[in-house]
Design a protein around this motif. Structure first.
Motif, PDB file in Angstrom:
ATOM      1  N   VAL A 146       5.840 -34.342   9.633  1.00  0.00           N
ATOM      2  CA  VAL A 146       7.117 -33.822   9.132  1.00  0.00           C
ATOM      3  C   VAL A 146       8.039 -34.937   8.616  1.00  0.00           C
ATOM      4  N   PRO A 147       8.231 -36.043   9.330  1.00  0.00           N
ATOM      5  CA  PRO A 147       9.108 -37.091   8.791  1.00  0.00           C
ATOM      6  C   PRO A 147       8.639 -37.662   7.451  1.00  0.00           C
ATOM      7  N   ASP A 148       7.335 -37.612   7.192  1.00  0.00           N
ATOM      8  CA  ASP A 148       6.806 -38.115   5.923  1.00  0.00           C
ATOM      9  C   ASP A 148       7.227 -37.253   4.736  1.00  0.00           C
ATOM     10  N   CYS A 149       7.661 -36.031   5.003  1.00  0.00           N
ATOM     11  CA  CYS A 149       8.095 -35.131   3.929  1.00  0.00           C
ATOM     12  C   CYS A 149       9.358 -35.648   3.235  1.00  0.00           C
ATOM     13  N   TYR A 150      10.096 -36.531   3.886  1.00  0.00           N
ATOM     14  CA  TYR A 150      11.257 -37.154   3.254  1.00  0.00           C
ATOM     15  C   TYR A 150      10.818 -37.915   2.002  1.00  0.00           C
ATOM     16  N   ASP A 151       9.692 -38.627   2.119  1.00  0.00           N
ATOM     17  CA  ASP A 151       9.164 -39.391   0.995  1.00  0.00           C
ATOM     18  C   ASP A 151       8.262 -38.558   0.088  1.00  0.00           C
ATOM     19  N   HIS A 152       7.732 -37.452   0.615  1.00  0.00           N
ATOM     20  CA  HIS A 152       6.802 -36.611  -0.141  1.00  0.00           C
ATOM     21  C   HIS A 152       7.168 -35.130   0.001  1.00  0.00           C
ATOM     22  N   PRO A 153       8.329 -34.730  -0.501  1.00  0.00           N
ATOM     23  CA  PRO A 153       8.730 -33.325  -0.370  1.00  0.00           C
ATOM     24  C   PRO A 153       7.784 -32.368  -1.084  1.00  0.00           C
ATOM     25  N   GLU A 154       7.046 -32.889  -2.081  1.00  0.00           N
ATOM     26  CA  GLU A 154       6.112 -32.032  -2.807  1.00  0.00           C
ATOM     27  C   GLU A 154       5.004 -31.517  -1.889  1.00  0.00           C
ATOM     28  N   TYR A 155       4.648 -32.271  -0.843  1.00  0.00           N
ATOM     29  CA  TYR A 155       3.641 -31.799   0.111  1.00  0.00           C
ATOM     30  C   TYR A 155       4.156 -30.564   0.845  1.00  0.00           C
ATOM     31  N   LEU A 156       5.379 -30.669   1.341  1.00  0.00           N
ATOM     32  CA  LEU A 156       5.971 -29.552   2.077  1.00  0.00           C
ATOM     33  C   LEU A 156       6.101 -28.335   1.178  1.00  0.00           C
ATOM     34  N   LYS A 157       6.590 -28.542  -0.023  1.00  0.00           N
ATOM     35  CA  LYS A 157       6.772 -27.431  -0.951  1.00  0.00           C
ATOM     36  C   LYS A 157       5.440 -26.736  -1.234  1.00  0.00           C
ATOM     37  N   ARG A 158       4.400 -27.510  -1.459  1.00  0.00           N
ATOM     38  CA  ARG A 158       3.086 -26.949  -1.767  1.00  0.00           C
ATOM     39  C   ARG A 158       2.522 -26.171  -0.576  1.00  0.00           C
ATOM     40  N   VAL A 159       2.644 -26.719   0.617  1.00  0.00           N
ATOM     41  CA  VAL A 159       2.133 -26.044   1.811  1.00  0.00           C
ATOM     42  C   VAL A 159       2.880 -24.730   2.029  1.00  0.00           C
ATOM     43  N   LEU A 160       4.193 -24.761   1.914  1.00  0.00           N
ATOM     44  CA  LEU A 160       4.986 -23.538   2.111  1.00  0.00           C
ATOM     45  C   LEU A 160       4.649 -22.485   1.067  1.00  0.00           C
ATOM     46  N   ALA A 161       4.532 -22.901  -0.185  1.00  0.00           N
ATOM     47  CA  ALA A 161       4.209 -21.950  -1.258  1.00  0.00           C
ATOM     48  C   ALA A 161       2.814 -21.369  -1.074  1.00  0.00           C
ATOM     49  N   ASP A 162       1.851 -22.205  -0.683  1.00  0.00           N
ATOM     50  CA  ASP A 162       0.483 -21.726  -0.476  1.00  0.00           C
ATOM     51  C   ASP A 162       0.409 -20.733   0.685  1.00  0.00           C
ATOM     52  N   LEU A 163       1.138 -21.018   1.751  1.00  0.00           N
ATOM     53  CA  LEU A 163       1.081 -20.149   2.930  1.00  0.00           C
ATOM     54  C   LEU A 163       1.891 -18.865   2.767  1.00  0.00           C
ATOM     55  N   TYR A 164       3.078 -18.967   2.173  1.00  0.00           N
ATOM     56  CA  TYR A 164       4.023 -17.855   2.216  1.00  0.00           C
ATOM     57  C   TYR A 164       4.423 -17.307   0.852  1.00  0.00           C
ATOM     58  N   GLY A 165       3.819 -17.816  -0.213  1.00  0.00           N
ATOM     59  CA  GLY A 165       4.146 -17.314  -1.546  1.00  0.00           C
ATOM     60  C   GLY A 165       5.640 -17.429  -1.828  1.00  0.00           C
ATOM     61  N   ASN A 166       6.204 -16.394  -2.428  1.00  0.00           N
ATOM     62  CA  ASN A 166       7.637 -16.418  -2.758  1.00  0.00           C
ATOM     63  C   ASN A 166       8.528 -16.447  -1.524  1.00  0.00           C
ATOM     64  N   ALA A 167       7.997 -16.044  -0.387  1.00  0.00           N
ATOM     65  CA  ALA A 167       8.792 -16.051   0.850  1.00  0.00           C
ATOM     66  C   ALA A 167       9.116 -17.474   1.313  1.00  0.00           C
ATOM     67  N   HIS A 168       8.437 -18.465   0.751  1.00  0.00           N
ATOM     68  CA  HIS A 168       8.734 -19.842   1.150  1.00  0.00           C
ATOM     69  C   HIS A 168      10.166 -20.234   0.799  1.00  0.00           C
ATOM     70  N   THR A 169      10.782 -19.515  -0.120  1.00  0.00           N
ATOM     71  CA  THR A 169      12.161 -19.847  -0.507  1.00  0.00           C
ATOM     72  C   THR A 169      13.135 -19.647   0.652  1.00  0.00           C
ATOM     73  N   ALA A 170      12.822 -18.764   1.584  1.00  0.00           N
ATOM     74  CA  ALA A 170      13.696 -18.567   2.748  1.00  0.00           C
ATOM     75  C   ALA A 170      13.710 -19.815   3.620  1.00  0.00           C
ATOM     76  N   ILE A 171      12.559 -20.442   3.781  1.00  0.00           N
ATOM     77  CA  ILE A 171      12.486 -21.670   4.576  1.00  0.00           C
ATOM     78  C   ILE A 171      13.209 -22.797   3.852  1.00  0.00           C
ATOM     79  N   ILE A 172      13.001 -22.906   2.553  1.00  0.00           N
ATOM     80  CA  ILE A 172      13.675 -23.944   1.770  1.00  0.00           C
ATOM     81  C   ILE A 172      15.188 -23.738   1.800  1.00  0.00           C
ATOM     82  N   SER A 173      15.629 -22.502   1.724  1.00  0.00           N
ATOM     83  CA  SER A 173      17.073 -22.211   1.806  1.00  0.00           C
ATOM     84  C   SER A 173      17.648 -22.655   3.136  1.00  0.00           C
ATOM     85  N   SER A 174      16.903 -22.438   4.200  1.00  0.00           N
ATOM     86  CA  SER A 174      17.349 -22.861   5.519  1.00  0.00           C
ATOM     87  C   SER A 174      17.444 -24.387   5.603  1.00  0.00           C
TER      88      SER A 174
END
Length: 94
Positions: A44-72
């Motif tokens: 998780v701390p590495d996501c500071y330098d690589h936010p694209e990893y987090l975004k990709r994982v969230l989008a792959d797992l939750y589709g459009n619902a990943h926006t709720a996590i990003i909003s939080s």
């Protein structure tokens, strides 16, 4: 920006990510962290330098619902969003 400042921002971002994931439930947190580790050798701390990893994982797992996590995450970091490194992280999540 000195090393301490970078570490503080990294910890702040990591806390915000963990908080957002845990708000969705422990299984969500476990699944996301497992995929980050297995697919990107990233924690998780590495996501500071690589936010694209987090975004990709969230989008792959939750589709459009990943926006709720990003909003939080954005809401947790709103107070710090004027700081360039945090702002860059947030922009990369969009």
């Amino acid at each position: 920006m000195d090393i301490d400042d970078v570490q503080i921002k990294k910890a702040l971002v990591a806390f915000s990510i963990e908080k957002a994931l845990l708000e969705m439930g422990e299984p969500v947190f476990q699944k996301v962290t497992e995929i980050l580790k297995n697919d990107y050798n990233c924690y998780v701390p590495d996501c500071y330098d690589h936010p694209e990893y987090l975004k990709r994982v969230l989008a792959d797992l939750y589709g459009n619902a990943h926006t709720a996590i990003i909003s939080s995450i954005k809401e947790s970091l709103r107070e710090f969003s004027h700081q360039t490194p945090v702002q860059k992280f947030l922009v990369a999540l969009e």
